[in-house]
Design an enzyme around this catalytic site. Structure first.
Site, short mmCIF file in Angstrom:
data_model
loop_
_atom_site.label_atom_id
_atom_site.label_comp_id
_atom_site.label_asym_id
_atom_site.label_seq_id
_atom_site.Cartn_x
_atom_site.Cartn_y
_atom_site.Cartn_z
N GLY A 5 -4.51 -5.56 -4.31
CA GLY A 5 -5.37 -4.93 -4.22
C GLY A 5 -5.43 -3.74 -5.04
O GLY A 5 -4.45 -3.02 -4.50
N HIS A 6 -5.68 -3.07 -6.18
CA HIS A 6 -5.81 -2.00 -6.77
C HIS A 6 -6.59 -1.39 -7.63
O HIS A 6 -7.81 -1.98 -8.41
CB HIS A 6 -4.14 -1.51 -8.06
CG HIS A 6 -4.10 -2.67 -9.05
ND1 HIS A 6 -4.93 -3.08 -10.06
CD2 HIS A 6 -4.67 -4.10 -8.93
CE1 HIS A 6 -5.28 -3.53 -10.69
NE2 HIS A 6 -4.40 -4.75 -10.52
N GLN A 36 2.35 -5.95 -2.60
CA GLN A 36 2.54 -6.20 -1.27
C GLN A 36 3.77 -5.56 -1.27
O GLN A 36 4.04 -4.15 -1.81
CB GLN A 36 2.88 -7.38 -0.68
CG GLN A 36 1.83 -8.37 -0.48
CD GLN A 36 0.70 -8.90 -1.80
OE1 GLN A 36 2.17 -9.65 -2.22
NE2 GLN A 36 -0.29 -9.10 -1.93
N ASP A 65 0.98 -1.80 0.06
CA ASP A 65 0.16 -0.47 -0.06
C ASP A 65 0.72 1.53 -0.34
O ASP A 65 0.44 2.52 0.33
CB ASP A 65 -0.81 0.39 0.82
CG ASP A 65 -1.14 -1.37 1.23
OD1 ASP A 65 -2.57 -1.62 0.18
OD2 ASP A 65 -1.48 -1.72 2.70
N LYS A 117 2.11 2.30 -5.34
CA LYS A 117 3.39 2.13 -6.33
C LYS A 117 1.71 1.53 -7.49
O LYS A 117 2.59 2.39 -8.83
CB LYS A 117 3.30 -0.01 -6.35
CG LYS A 117 4.39 -0.34 -4.90
CD LYS A 117 4.28 -1.98 -4.60
CE LYS A 117 3.25 -3.18 -4.83
NZ LYS A 117 2.83 -2.27 -3.06
#
Ligand code: IMP
Length: 506
Positions: free
Chosen positions: A48-49, A252, A20, A23
């Site tokens: 997750g993005h 991650q 988080d 990125k």
């Protein structure tokens, strides 16, 4: 983008903290302006993005961030734990918006997440080995791979092989399953990720999984994904050979890597450059450049595990782990805690825990899917020294605008060890020992007390600044301090969530 070498053909974007770090913005910019191929090589649906399609925001977990660029191949590499249900769902979202999907490639030899993995994740998290898993079955999938009872994506296309391997896999887990109350397992299997009980076998007291139902459903996934499944190792090898620009998208962060992270509170893959390269079928030697991403001047962590600079320490950890706590719940519980120009938050007068709540709120540090609060702490140089050592020294600092209204900023420069005597290699840690480069083991970090250097904040809005020289002197002082203390070079500074709110090396 002066920081990007002319000759770079393969670039890895890697988180330096606990995930988080922001990125996505760099991956997005580099995909648009630079890359021919975007590839993921580690993790699974635990990442997750957010992808914006029109006015709508969608959180994608498995499909790489470059999917909205039809001219660029998006690769899910062999090192990824692929839950076919999730990929099919994400493809459906794209198709329902008439967006192209045929540029997605999935490694035929990627790890296949099975319903049993989702169940095992949940059962393990209910016991003493809890690490705060995202419960997407990722850990158990990798475990099965190393136990040599894992399945691969190609098995979705081969009925006999799927049947045989699934049978062996379920037999191996039967004993573990029997050690739990059948009703507990049944409840877990009602979860929507397990198709609301579709895989549960009701009439057989010795067996919990309905293998026929799994095979049927997984073959259906195989048909839906068929056109995307291919030998992506060969594809990546050819791409390197032909000089294509490859963007490796990290999932991650280094401190969650099973190899270099705060073991055992880690994810189950190596999310550093090494794991990422391997997970797309390349060697780390093929990676020409790495950009490590770190939040500044704070950090966040989701799930359990040591976090020496956490604002509010155990109280914060407990609060963030509490069942049912979300952004909205936190807002109701602490309505008056916030930071703004008219309401600056001062670490000298505010209880640490509330400082954390305020920064969390201001930085929107809540899980994209779950809304759960992320734990928040001050920037930790011993952890950065370790991460930069593993990943590389070119870094980007993100979220700088979040601390615009903090009169004082604390940077952790080292730790005092305050635990039992322990050997680390040939060096013995004893009470009072000063540590400058973190030893990323949970049972050491949990006894580390941070030493802080306090800097004056800049107390002005930096979100409109586009040039490094225009940034406040106080902010640049802290950046220089971090650079010299951790021997890193800051290539990019991010002053807001938008793509334009990015300051590159001049
Ligand atoms: P798992 O990989 O879902 O089993 O979770 C293991 C640990 O990694 C937990 O503490 C999770 O909260 C953390 N984790 C996994 N994926 C992410 C991520 O994308 N961002 C932040 N933390 C993560």
């Amino acid at each position: 983008m002066n920081w990007l070498n002319e000759s770079t053909r393969t670039l890895a974007v890697i988180g330096l903290h606990f995930g988080d770090e922001g990125k996505g913005k760099f991956v997005d910019k580099l995909t648009t302006d630079w890359a021919d191929i975007v590839a993921r090589g580690t993790g699974g649906a635990n990442a997750g993005h957010t992808i914006c399609i029109g006015d709508e925001k969608h959180v994608f977990h498995l499909i790489p961030s470059g999917i909205l660029h039809p001219g660029k191949l998006n690769v899910i590499g062999n090192g990824v734990a692929v839950d076919p249900r999730v990929v099919v769902e994400e493809l459906d979202i794209l198709k329902s918006k008439n967006l192209a999907t045929d540029h997605l490639r999935i490694a035929y030899n990627a790890h296949l997440v099975l319903p049993s993995h989702l169940v095992i994740d949940r059962l393990r998290e209910s016991g003493s080995g809890k690490v705060g898993s995202t419960l997407r079955g990722v850990g158990p999938t990798y475990v099965d791979h190393y136990r040599r009872i894992g399945l691969q994506v190609r098995d979705l296309r081969n009925k006999d092989a799927l049947w045989k391997k699934l049978k062996l896999n379920l037999e191996e887990h039967a004993c573990f399953m029997r050690s739990f109350d059948r009703e507990v397992i049944r409840d877990i299997m009602e979860h929507e990720h397990l198709l609301e009980g579709a895989y549960f076998r009701p009439n057989d007291l010795n067996v919990v999984f309905d293998s026929d139902a799994i095979v049927e459903q997984y073959l259906a996934y195989g048909r839906l994904l068929a056109q995307h499944i291919e030998d992506t190792d060969a594809l990546m090898y050819q791409a390197v050979k032909s000089g294509q620009r490859i963007l490796l998208e990290g999932a991650q962060g280094t401190l969650l890597s099973e190899r270099y992270g705060t073991y055992p509170y880690v994810t189950a893959s190596d999310c550093t450059t090494t794991g990422l390269a391997q997970g797309v079928g390349l060697s780390v030697r093929d990676v020409d450049q790495t950009l490590g991403i770190a939040k500044a001047f704070y950090m966040s962590r989701v799930g359990g595990g040591p976090f020496p600079t956490e604002m509010g320490g155990e109280k914060s950890e407990r609060w963030c782990a509490k069942e049912g706590v979300t952004r909205d719940v936190e807002l109701r519980e602490y309505p008056s805690v916030s930071i703004s120009k008219t309401n600056p938050i001062d670490s000298t007068t505010t209880e640490d825990f509330f400082m954390g709540v305020a920064i969390r709120r201001h930085g929107n540090e809540y899980g994209a899917t779950t809304g759960r609060p992320r734990r928040v702490g001050w920037f930790d140089l011993p952890l950065l020294r370790h991460a930069a050592h593993v990943v590389g020294r070119d870094i980007a600092l993100t979220m700088l605008d979040v601390l615009d209204a903090c009169p004082e900023i604390k940077i952790c420069t080292g730790y005092i060890y305050a635990g039992p005597d322990q050997w680390v290699g040939n060096r013995q840690l004893t009470d009072g020992h000063v540590i400058s480069c973190a030893v990323p083991m949970a049972d050491i970090l949990e006894h580390c007390e941070p030493l802080y250097k306090v800097f004056p904040g800049w107390m002005s809005d930096i979100t409109g600044i586009r040039s490094r020289k225009d940034l406040p002197r106080e902010l640049l002082n802290i950046v220089s301090f971090i650079e010299s203390e951790a021997r890193v070079t800051t290539r990019v500074l991010s002053v807001g969530p938008d793509r334009e709110q990015t300051i590159f090396d001049e």
